[in-house]
Write an enzyme that holds these catalytic residues in place. Structure first.
Site, PDB file in Angstrom:
ATOM      1  N   GLY A  21     -11.264   9.134  11.004  1.00 21.63           N
ATOM      2  CA  GLY A  21     -11.715  11.236  11.478  1.00 21.63           C
ATOM      3  C   GLY A  21     -11.070  11.592  12.043  1.00 21.63           C
ATOM      4  O   GLY A  21     -11.019  13.044  12.057  1.00 21.63           O
ATOM      5  N   VAL A  25      -5.036   8.771   5.130  1.00 21.08           N
ATOM      6  CA  VAL A  25      -3.483   7.336   4.712  1.00 21.08           C
ATOM      7  C   VAL A  25      -3.065   7.570   3.422  1.00 21.08           C
ATOM      8  O   VAL A  25      -3.496   6.656   2.297  1.00 21.08           O
ATOM      9  CB  VAL A  25      -3.576   6.869   5.486  1.00 21.08           C
ATOM     10  CG1 VAL A  25      -1.336   5.520   4.731  1.00 21.08           C
ATOM     11  CG2 VAL A  25      -3.179   6.712   7.014  1.00 21.08           C
ATOM     12  N   LYS A  40       0.708   8.855   6.426  1.00 24.57           N
ATOM     13  CA  LYS A  40      -0.143   8.807   7.414  1.00 24.57           C
ATOM     14  C   LYS A  40       0.015  10.505   8.175  1.00 24.57           C
ATOM     15  O   LYS A  40       0.913  10.988   8.509  1.00 24.57           O
ATOM     16  CB  LYS A  40      -0.511   8.379   9.042  1.00 24.57           C
ATOM     17  CG  LYS A  40      -1.713   8.791   9.855  1.00 24.57           C
ATOM     18  CD  LYS A  40      -1.904   7.088  11.036  1.00 24.57           C
ATOM     19  CE  LYS A  40      -2.633   7.880  11.937  1.00 24.57           C
ATOM     20  NZ  LYS A  40      -2.167   6.870  12.906  1.00 24.57           N
ATOM     21  N   ASP A 123      -4.356  -0.504  22.614  1.00 23.51           N
ATOM     22  CA  ASP A 123      -5.602  -0.330  21.581  1.00 23.51           C
ATOM     23  C   ASP A 123      -5.094  -1.886  20.490  1.00 23.51           C
ATOM     24  O   ASP A 123      -5.264  -1.149  19.392  1.00 23.51           O
ATOM     25  CB  ASP A 123      -5.422   0.937  20.551  1.00 23.51           C
ATOM     26  CG  ASP A 123      -6.662   1.234  19.640  1.00 23.51           C
ATOM     27  OD1 ASP A 123      -7.773   0.948  20.172  1.00 23.51           O
ATOM     28  OD2 ASP A 123      -6.591   2.375  18.956  1.00 23.51           O
TER      29      ASP A 123
END
Length: 288
Positions: A21, A25, A40, A123
């Site tokens: 989103g 990459v 990226k 995360d």
């Protein structure tokens, strides 16, 4: 967005590895350099200060960590970052339970190392654990410190004072854009988010342990511990529901597995295991 064959600041794009989103990459390499990199690049509609800040922050914090199972990031550009290419996809690509446990152990060691430096990833999830195609040789690699939290106040002050990056970084790590100071908010992926993150409290190493436990449950049982139809219901489950029991519904899974997981998923961080490594060592012991 760059296309195959095009040049981006000295990197020639070969093909697309994945789209998300916020970023795409690419596999790329510098002419004359046989080693490929993962490039990226922020998607055009995501090139805003917040997304750039997370990209820069990931580069800054991985530069503070020297660990074989933390991704190496080489160069930061205005809307892109060049990093280590890991060729086996994410950890769900591993088919053997023993390999998944080994990957969890490697990531646990990387997380504990980061915690000793005062850095909490915030995360941890399967998508942020990549594996080498030859897993026995390269193992697993933790990526994306873009929403990580720096615990030590003196480290945060030093990062801000130095413009967001260490002055002693390896010369091979090139910075094309000055990195910003640490963010004041913490984002999280809901299926793996610890209660303290959802409540806006200060994260700790135990926060990553909770997320690693959710990841382990998904890898070893097929789904994360808490699932729901809406985001609000999922948040409520993390905050209030006890961990589900897996042994009664999964043949061959020992009840001790539930005990180990339940401790790692305690609502209060201080009630969890002493480290991520301890969590995974206990899982390995009960699953032998």
């Amino acid at each position: 967005m760059p296309q195959p064959g095009e040049d981006l600041r000295g990197y020639v794009i070969e093909r697309t590895l994945g789209r998300g989103g916020s970023a795409t990459v690419f596999l790329a390499r510098r002419p004359g350099d046989p080693a490929p990199v993962a490039l990226k690049v922020l998607n055009p509609d995501q090139r805003n200060p917040e997304a750039r800040h997370r990209l820069e922050r990931a580069f800054v914090l991985t530069g503070q960590i020297d660990h074989p199972h933390v991704v190496s990031e080489y160069e930061l550009g205005p809307d892109w970052i060049a990093m280590q290419y890991v060729d086996g996809g994410n950890v769900t690509a591993l088919t053997e339970t023993a390999d998944r446990l080994a990957a969890l152990a490697q990531i646990a060691d990387a997380l504990d190392h980061a915690h000793r430096l005062g850095i909490v990833h915030c995360d941890v999830k399967p998508a942020n654990i990549l594996v080498h195609q030859d897993f026995s040789k390269g193992g697993a690699v933790l990526i994306d410190f873009g929403v990580a939290h720096v615990l030590a106040e003196d480290m945060a002050r030093r990062l801000a004072r130095d413009g967001g990056h260490r002055l002693s970084l390896d010369p091979a790590r090139r910075i094309t854009r000055q990195a910003a100071a640490p963010p004041t908010t913490v984002l999280a992926s809901l299926p793996y988010a610890a209660p303290e993150l959802l409540l806006g409290r200060m994260p700790s190493g135990s926060t990553d342990q909770y997320s690693l436990a959710c990841t382990a449950v998904e890898l070893l049982t097929g789904t994360p511990p808490f699932t729901a139809e809406t985001a609000d219901q999922l948040v409520d489950a993390h905050l209030h529901e006890p961990p589900p029991r897996f042994a009664p519904r999964i043949p061959g899974l020992p009840h001790a597995f539930d005990t180990v997981v339940a401790t790692a998923l305690m609502k209060e961080p201080d009630a969890r295991h002493d480290s991520c490594t301890e969590l995974v060592e206990l899982l390995q012991r009960v699953l032998r």
